[in-house]
Design a protein around this motif. Structure first.
Motif, mmCIF file in Angstrom:
data_model
loop_
_atom_site.group_PDB
_atom_site.id
_atom_site.type_symbol
_atom_site.label_atom_id
_atom_site.label_comp_id
_atom_site.label_asym_id
_atom_site.label_seq_id
_atom_site.Cartn_x
_atom_site.Cartn_y
_atom_site.Cartn_z
ATOM 1 N N THR A 28 0.860 -1.175 0.000
ATOM 2 C CA THR A 28 0.000 0.000 0.000
ATOM 3 C C THR A 28 0.897 1.226 0.000
ATOM 4 O O THR A 28 2.009 1.199 0.538
ATOM 5 C CB THR A 28 -0.921 0.048 1.228
ATOM 6 O OG1 THR A 28 -0.127 -0.006 2.410
ATOM 7 C CG2 THR A 28 -1.907 -1.085 1.223
ATOM 8 N N THR A 29 0.403 2.265 -0.636
ATOM 9 C CA THR A 29 1.123 3.530 -0.649
ATOM 10 C C THR A 29 0.229 4.576 -0.008
ATOM 11 O O THR A 29 -0.993 4.527 -0.138
ATOM 12 C CB THR A 29 1.498 3.937 -2.084
ATOM 13 O OG1 THR A 29 0.315 4.052 -2.875
ATOM 14 C CG2 THR A 29 2.440 2.930 -2.723
ATOM 15 N N GLU A 30 0.844 5.476 0.695
ATOM 16 C CA GLU A 30 0.090 6.538 1.370
ATOM 17 C C GLU A 30 0.650 7.882 0.953
ATOM 18 O O GLU A 30 1.809 7.965 0.560
ATOM 19 C CB GLU A 30 0.202 6.370 2.886
ATOM 20 C CG GLU A 30 -0.447 5.088 3.379
ATOM 21 C CD GLU A 30 -0.307 4.921 4.877
ATOM 22 O OE1 GLU A 30 -0.501 5.906 5.609
ATOM 23 O OE2 GLU A 30 -0.009 3.802 5.309
ATOM 24 N N PRO A 31 -0.102 8.943 1.019
ATOM 25 C CA PRO A 31 -1.387 9.091 1.700
ATOM 26 C C PRO A 31 -2.550 8.568 0.859
ATOM 27 O O PRO A 31 -2.462 8.507 -0.363
ATOM 28 C CB PRO A 31 -1.509 10.604 1.895
ATOM 29 C CG PRO A 31 -0.711 11.205 0.775
ATOM 30 C CD PRO A 31 0.405 10.217 0.504
ATOM 31 N N PHE A 32 -3.612 8.143 1.557
ATOM 32 C CA PHE A 32 -4.834 7.679 0.895
ATOM 33 C C PHE A 32 -5.664 8.893 0.540
ATOM 34 O O PHE A 32 -6.234 9.538 1.397
ATOM 35 C CB PHE A 32 -5.666 6.786 1.825
ATOM 36 C CG PHE A 32 -4.994 5.513 2.202
ATOM 37 C CD1 PHE A 32 -4.616 4.593 1.244
ATOM 38 C CD2 PHE A 32 -4.749 5.219 3.528
ATOM 39 C CE1 PHE A 32 -4.004 3.406 1.588
ATOM 40 C CE2 PHE A 32 -4.142 4.037 3.891
ATOM 41 C CZ PHE A 32 -3.764 3.128 2.924
ATOM 42 N N ARG A 33 -5.707 9.197 -0.736
ATOM 43 C CA ARG A 33 -6.594 10.267 -1.204
ATOM 44 C C ARG A 33 -6.793 10.080 -2.697
ATOM 45 O O ARG A 33 -5.873 9.709 -3.407
ATOM 46 C CB ARG A 33 -6.047 11.652 -0.900
ATOM 47 C CG ARG A 33 -4.769 11.983 -1.635
ATOM 48 C CD ARG A 33 -4.337 13.433 -1.400
ATOM 49 N NE ARG A 33 -3.188 13.722 -2.194
ATOM 50 C CZ ARG A 33 -1.934 13.561 -1.806
ATOM 51 N NH1 ARG A 33 -1.674 13.116 -0.620
ATOM 52 N NH2 ARG A 33 -0.937 13.848 -2.619
ATOM 53 N N ALA A 34 -8.001 10.338 -3.127
ATOM 54 C CA ALA A 34 -8.305 10.222 -4.554
ATOM 55 C C ALA A 34 -8.017 11.549 -5.236
ATOM 56 O O ALA A 34 -8.182 12.611 -4.645
ATOM 57 C CB ALA A 34 -9.765 9.827 -4.757
ATOM 58 N N GLY B 131 -4.675 -1.180 -2.091
ATOM 59 C CA GLY B 131 -3.366 -1.800 -2.224
ATOM 60 C C GLY B 131 -3.200 -2.444 -3.576
ATOM 61 O O GLY B 131 -4.152 -2.590 -4.336
ATOM 62 N N THR B 132 -1.976 -2.840 -3.848
ATOM 63 C CA THR B 132 -1.633 -3.508 -5.092
ATOM 64 C C THR B 132 -0.967 -4.831 -4.746
ATOM 65 O O THR B 132 -0.155 -4.891 -3.830
ATOM 66 C CB THR B 132 -0.675 -2.634 -5.923
ATOM 67 O OG1 THR B 132 -1.322 -1.396 -6.203
ATOM 68 C CG2 THR B 132 -0.293 -3.307 -7.229
ATOM 69 N N THR B 133 -1.327 -5.874 -5.478
ATOM 70 C CA THR B 133 -0.729 -7.183 -5.280
ATOM 71 C C THR B 133 -0.001 -7.571 -6.556
ATOM 72 O O THR B 133 -0.541 -7.418 -7.647
ATOM 73 C CB THR B 133 -1.802 -8.247 -4.951
ATOM 74 O OG1 THR B 133 -2.510 -7.824 -3.779
ATOM 75 C CG2 THR B 133 -1.181 -9.599 -4.698
ATOM 76 N N VAL B 134 1.226 -8.063 -6.389
ATOM 77 C CA VAL B 134 2.008 -8.542 -7.528
ATOM 78 C C VAL B 134 2.437 -9.969 -7.244
ATOM 79 O O VAL B 134 2.661 -10.351 -6.093
ATOM 80 C CB VAL B 134 3.236 -7.648 -7.815
ATOM 81 C CG1 VAL B 134 2.797 -6.248 -8.207
ATOM 82 C CG2 VAL B 134 4.191 -7.595 -6.643
ATOM 83 N N ARG B 135 2.517 -10.766 -8.314
ATOM 84 C CA ARG B 135 2.919 -12.168 -8.189
ATOM 85 C C ARG B 135 3.913 -12.498 -9.294
ATOM 86 O O ARG B 135 3.809 -11.982 -10.402
ATOM 87 C CB ARG B 135 1.714 -13.090 -8.343
ATOM 88 C CG ARG B 135 0.738 -13.027 -7.213
ATOM 89 C CD ARG B 135 -0.529 -13.845 -7.528
ATOM 90 N NE ARG B 135 -1.615 -13.444 -6.671
ATOM 91 C CZ ARG B 135 -2.374 -12.366 -6.835
ATOM 92 N NH1 ARG B 135 -2.177 -11.583 -7.851
ATOM 93 N NH2 ARG B 135 -3.339 -12.088 -5.987
ATOM 94 N N ALA C 72 4.360 9.399 -2.767
ATOM 95 C CA ALA C 72 4.064 8.573 -1.593
ATOM 96 C C ALA C 72 4.931 9.013 -0.422
ATOM 97 O O ALA C 72 6.104 9.356 -0.586
ATOM 98 C CB ALA C 72 4.315 7.099 -1.892
ATOM 99 N N THR C 73 4.340 9.006 0.764
ATOM 100 C CA THR C 73 5.078 9.324 1.981
ATOM 101 C C THR C 73 5.346 8.077 2.806
ATOM 102 O O THR C 73 6.115 8.102 3.752
ATOM 103 C CB THR C 73 4.301 10.331 2.846
ATOM 104 O OG1 THR C 73 3.008 9.787 3.141
ATOM 105 C CG2 THR C 73 4.152 11.658 2.117
#
Length: 160
Positions: free
Chosen positions: A8-14, A44-48, A70-71
């Motif tokens: 996940t990357t923050e801050p959460f804002r659209a 969040g983002t998931t990578v495989r 991202a902070t």
């Protein structure tokens, strides 16, 4: 061995227009460029991929997120479990289309014509039937519902 990394990357804002923040989009794009199987979501983002491939890509993914504003970046890393070990069926080609067609049949027509409440119920039915275990299912379900993929994620994250 395969690895699955969820970050996940923050801050959460659209951003304006409901778009995800640049730091999240850039990180997901970098993961795709690295050739990883990437699922991008609002939380969040998931990578495989193969462990060497995932581990080699993570620094560039995180650099893209930080360059995008991202902070904070939070990471969860797991050894990926093959479908035959999860007890869940391995999706078959056309399986998602079949499951969507079944749910449309139950509702008596295309999912895009349903009310918001019925679309939420349809997403729950699709989830119960394993639709979201299939690769690239969220964009396909969003298209069938006539909503954005972020709306599908919101429906999935709602408590029943």
């Amino acid at each position: 061995m395969d690895l699955e990394a969820e970050f996940t990357t923050e801050p959460f804002r659209a951003e304006a227009g409901g778009e995800p923040p640049a730091h999240a989009s850039r990180a997901a794009e970098q993961a795709r460029k690295a050739g990883l199987d990437t699922t991008f979501g609002p939380l969040g983002t998931t990578v495989r991929g193969a462990s060497d491939q995932v581990l080699a890509a993570l620094p560039e993914i995180f650099r893209a997120a930080l360059d995008g504003g991202a902070t904070r970046v939070t990471l969860r890393l797991d050894a990926a479990t093959p479908p035959e070990q999860t007890g869940k069926p391995t999706p078959v080609v056309g399986g998602l289309e079949r499951v969507i067609a079944e749910v449309e049949s139950e509702f008596g027509g295309p999912l895009s014509g349903l009310s918001r409440a019925d679309k939420q119920r349809a997403v729950r039915l699709l989830e119960e039937r394993g639709a979201f275990e299939m690769r690239k299912s969220v964009p396909a379900v969003a298209e069938a519902l006539g909503v954005t993929r972020f709306t599908v994620y919101n429906y999935l994250n709602r408590t029943p």
